[in-house]
Design a protein around this motif. Structure first.
Motif, PDB file in Angstrom:
ATOM      1  N   VAL A  20     -31.523 -60.388 -30.227  1.00 19.77           N
ATOM      2  CA  VAL A  20     -31.711 -61.519 -29.314  1.00 19.77           C
ATOM      3  C   VAL A  20     -30.771 -62.634 -29.729  1.00 19.77           C
ATOM      4  CG1 VAL A  20     -33.342 -63.198 -28.381  1.00 19.77           C
ATOM      5  CG2 VAL A  20     -34.139 -60.914 -29.029  1.00 19.77           C
ATOM      6  N   SER A  21     -30.039 -63.192 -28.747  1.00 17.22           N
ATOM      7  CA  SER A  21     -29.146 -64.308 -29.019  1.00 17.22           C
ATOM      8  C   SER A  21     -29.485 -65.547 -28.205  1.00 17.22           C
ATOM      9  CB  SER A  21     -27.695 -63.911 -28.731  1.00 17.22           C
ATOM     10  OG  SER A  21     -27.312 -62.778 -29.478  1.00 17.22           O
ATOM     11  N   GLY A  22     -30.230 -65.363 -27.090  1.00 12.91           N
ATOM     12  CA  GLY A  22     -30.524 -66.498 -26.225  1.00 12.91           C
ATOM     13  C   GLY A  22     -31.904 -66.428 -25.615  1.00 12.91           C
ATOM     14  N   ILE A  23     -32.500 -67.591 -25.437  1.00 12.38           N
ATOM     15  CA  ILE A  23     -33.791 -67.733 -24.765  1.00 12.38           C
ATOM     16  C   ILE A  23     -33.551 -68.516 -23.480  1.00 12.38           C
ATOM     17  CG2 ILE A  23     -36.105 -68.730 -24.893  1.00 12.38           C
ATOM     18  CD1 ILE A  23     -35.752 -66.414 -26.811  1.00 12.38           C
ATOM     19  N   ILE A  24     -34.079 -68.005 -22.360  1.00 14.31           N
ATOM     20  CA  ILE A  24     -33.959 -68.684 -21.074  1.00 14.31           C
ATOM     21  C   ILE A  24     -35.348 -69.063 -20.584  1.00 14.31           C
ATOM     22  CG2 ILE A  24     -33.192 -68.525 -18.682  1.00 14.31           C
ATOM     23  CD1 ILE A  24     -31.152 -66.429 -19.580  1.00 14.31           C
ATOM     24  N   LYS A 122     -29.516 -69.629 -28.761  1.00 12.41           N
ATOM     25  CA  LYS A 122     -29.138 -70.540 -27.698  1.00 12.41           C
ATOM     26  C   LYS A 122     -30.313 -70.715 -26.752  1.00 12.41           C
ATOM     27  CE  LYS A 122     -24.134 -70.100 -27.722  1.00 12.41           C
ATOM     28  NZ  LYS A 122     -22.918 -69.869 -26.896  1.00 12.41           N
ATOM     29  N   VAL A 123     -30.360 -71.871 -26.107  1.00 12.26           N
ATOM     30  CA  VAL A 123     -31.456 -72.216 -25.205  1.00 12.26           C
ATOM     31  C   VAL A 123     -30.897 -72.534 -23.828  1.00 12.26           C
ATOM     32  CG1 VAL A 123     -33.309 -73.862 -24.719  1.00 12.26           C
ATOM     33  CG2 VAL A 123     -32.943 -73.049 -27.064  1.00 12.26           C
ATOM     34  N   GLY A 124     -31.402 -71.835 -22.815  1.00 15.78           N
ATOM     35  CA  GLY A 124     -30.993 -72.089 -21.444  1.00 15.78           C
ATOM     36  C   GLY A 124     -32.190 -72.318 -20.546  1.00 15.78           C
ATOM     37  N   VAL A 125     -31.926 -72.871 -19.381  1.00 13.68           N
ATOM     38  CA  VAL A 125     -32.967 -73.100 -18.380  1.00 13.68           C
ATOM     39  C   VAL A 125     -32.466 -72.536 -17.051  1.00 13.68           C
ATOM     40  CG1 VAL A 125     -34.283 -74.830 -17.075  1.00 13.68           C
ATOM     41  CG2 VAL A 125     -33.848 -75.159 -19.527  1.00 13.68           C
ATOM     42  N   PRO A 146     -30.128 -81.221 -25.654  1.00 13.45           N
ATOM     43  CA  PRO A 146     -30.227 -80.648 -24.311  1.00 13.45           C
ATOM     44  C   PRO A 146     -30.017 -79.139 -24.344  1.00 13.45           C
ATOM     45  CG  PRO A 146     -28.110 -81.719 -24.594  1.00 13.45           C
ATOM     46  CD  PRO A 146     -28.913 -82.037 -25.822  1.00 13.45           C
ATOM     47  N   PRO A 147     -30.427 -78.430 -23.294  1.00 12.51           N
ATOM     48  CA  PRO A 147     -30.178 -76.986 -23.236  1.00 12.51           C
ATOM     49  C   PRO A 147     -28.683 -76.685 -23.301  1.00 12.51           C
ATOM     50  CG  PRO A 147     -31.726 -77.662 -21.528  1.00 12.51           C
ATOM     51  CD  PRO A 147     -31.161 -78.911 -22.117  1.00 12.51           C
ATOM     52  N   ASP A 148     -28.353 -75.503 -23.785  1.00 11.71           N
ATOM     53  CA  ASP A 148     -26.953 -75.077 -23.830  1.00 11.71           C
ATOM     54  C   ASP A 148     -26.413 -74.792 -22.435  1.00 11.71           C
ATOM     55  OD1 ASP A 148     -26.465 -74.910 -26.789  1.00 11.71           O
ATOM     56  OD2 ASP A 148     -28.187 -73.562 -26.639  1.00 11.71           O
ATOM     57  N   ALA A 149     -27.299 -74.410 -21.517  1.00 10.97           N
ATOM     58  CA  ALA A 149     -26.881 -74.117 -20.144  1.00 10.97           C
ATOM     59  C   ALA A 149     -28.073 -74.271 -19.220  1.00 10.97           C
ATOM     60  CB  ALA A 149     -26.311 -72.702 -20.038  1.00 10.97           C
ATOM     61  N   VAL A 150     -27.801 -74.726 -17.998  1.00  9.77           N
ATOM     62  CA  VAL A 150     -28.834 -74.872 -16.969  1.00  9.77           C
ATOM     63  C   VAL A 150     -28.260 -74.352 -15.657  1.00  9.77           C
ATOM     64  CG1 VAL A 150     -30.319 -76.464 -15.695  1.00  9.77           C
ATOM     65  CG2 VAL A 150     -29.794 -76.918 -18.107  1.00  9.77           C
ATOM     66  N   ALA A 151     -29.054 -73.594 -14.918  1.00 14.81           N
ATOM     67  CA  ALA A 151     -28.687 -73.197 -13.559  1.00 14.81           C
ATOM     68  C   ALA A 151     -29.861 -73.523 -12.653  1.00 14.81           C
ATOM     69  CB  ALA A 151     -28.351 -71.710 -13.480  1.00 14.81           C
ATOM     70  N   ALA A 170     -27.181 -66.936 -18.501  1.00 12.55           N
ATOM     71  CA  ALA A 170     -26.647 -66.107 -19.590  1.00 12.55           C
ATOM     72  C   ALA A 170     -25.128 -66.214 -19.655  1.00 12.55           C
ATOM     73  CB  ALA A 170     -27.077 -64.660 -19.395  1.00 12.55           C
ATOM     74  N   ARG A 171     -24.483 -66.188 -18.488  1.00 11.85           N
ATOM     75  CA  ARG A 171     -23.020 -66.302 -18.458  1.00 11.85           C
ATOM     76  C   ARG A 171     -22.577 -67.634 -19.046  1.00 11.85           C
ATOM     77  NH1 ARG A 171     -18.880 -68.470 -15.999  1.00 11.85           N
ATOM     78  NH2 ARG A 171     -20.194 -69.801 -14.683  1.00 11.85           N
ATOM     79  N   ARG A 172     -23.255 -68.708 -18.678  1.00 13.53           N
ATOM     80  CA  ARG A 172     -22.869 -70.035 -19.168  1.00 13.53           C
ATOM     81  C   ARG A 172     -23.138 -70.180 -20.657  1.00 13.53           C
ATOM     82  NH1 ARG A 172     -25.051 -73.782 -14.032  1.00 13.53           N
ATOM     83  NH2 ARG A 172     -23.691 -72.765 -12.487  1.00 13.53           N
TER      84      ARG A 172
END
Length: 241
Positions: A20-24, A122-125, A146-151, A170-172
């Motif tokens: 696991v590398s990222g949590i969304i 990494k943390v995304g939303v 802040p999150p590393d990426a948001v869509a 995930a792409r971001r």
């Protein structure tokens, strides 16, 4: 404690299956406890427009879908994006006015997010909410990082259960989908994670564990305190992106 120890407190081997590398995180009902206010805003909106509809049924059919998709479902006709987003702007303004005085995170979220970062993830939303609701939520949360990426749902991406929003996060984040775990409170979001090739965790604020079940679902919890107490993150095989 977790909701169902037999199925929720997965063994270390099950949780470690795959790095696991990222949590969304989904947003509404997953990061913030906003779904009751969304329901109230739908009631007010349909009353304003003289629409007779079962709001709980509408929410079952639309939670996780984008604002434009929701409005086309509600009015049961095709409409331009411009018209749809004019309607959603009205509805979401009602929501923010209702939720702002009682704004609440899903219990333990900020502590869990901090632990997630501490483990090198990494943390995304990924949310069907628009940029205004995203800004509203994070303005109130005041996260230290802040999150590393948001869509969001107003970026032209298909709403859940389509996987587009999660795949874009995930792409971001530059994390392969199979190395992401999605946290979700709604069936459409759980299904979107599956279609994206991601594992999932069910956050049972608006649906029970049975409604959010699936072969890719690693755990189900009422809030993040339960996941912290079960040492969920410690049982992951973390591989930094």
């Amino acid at each position: 404690m977790l909701i169902d120890a037999s199925s929720v407190a997965a063994s270390a081997d099950e949780i470690r299956a795959g790095a696991v590398s990222g949590i969304i995180f989904d947003m509404d009902g997953t990061i913030i406890d906003s779904m009751p206010s969304h329901a109230q805003s739908w009631v007010a909106f349909v009353q304003n427009h003289g629409i007779d509809i079962d709001v709980p049924d509408l929410m079952r059919r639309t939670t996780g879908r984008t604002g434009a998709e929701c409005m086309r479902e509600l009015f049961a006709r095709d409409m331009s994006d411009e018209e749809a987003w004019q309607h959603i702007a009205e509805k979401e303004q009602l929501y923010r006015e209702l939720f702002a005085p009682i704004f609440t995170e899903v219990a333990g979220f900020k502590a869990f997010a901090a632990q997630t970062r501490a483990r090198g993830l990494k943390v995304g939303v990924g949310t069907a909410g628009d940029r205004h609701n995203i800004a509203f939520a994070f303005g109130h949360l005041k996260l230290p990082t802040p999150p590393d990426a948001v869509a969001g749902g107003d970026e032209g991406l298909a709403g859940k259960p389509e996987p587009a929003i999660f795949l874009e996060v995930a792409r971001r984040m530059a994390v392969p989908p199979e190395r992401c775990i999605v946290f979700e409170d709604a069936p459409f979001g759980i299904e979107a994670a599956r279609r994206a090739g991601m594992r999932a965790v069910a956050i049972c604020t608006s649906h029970d564990a049975a409604q959010l079940a699936g072969p890719h679902v690693l755990a189900a919890a009422r809030n993040y305190h339960e996941l912290i107490e079960s040492k969920f993150l410690e049982r992951l095989h973390v591989e930094p992106a």
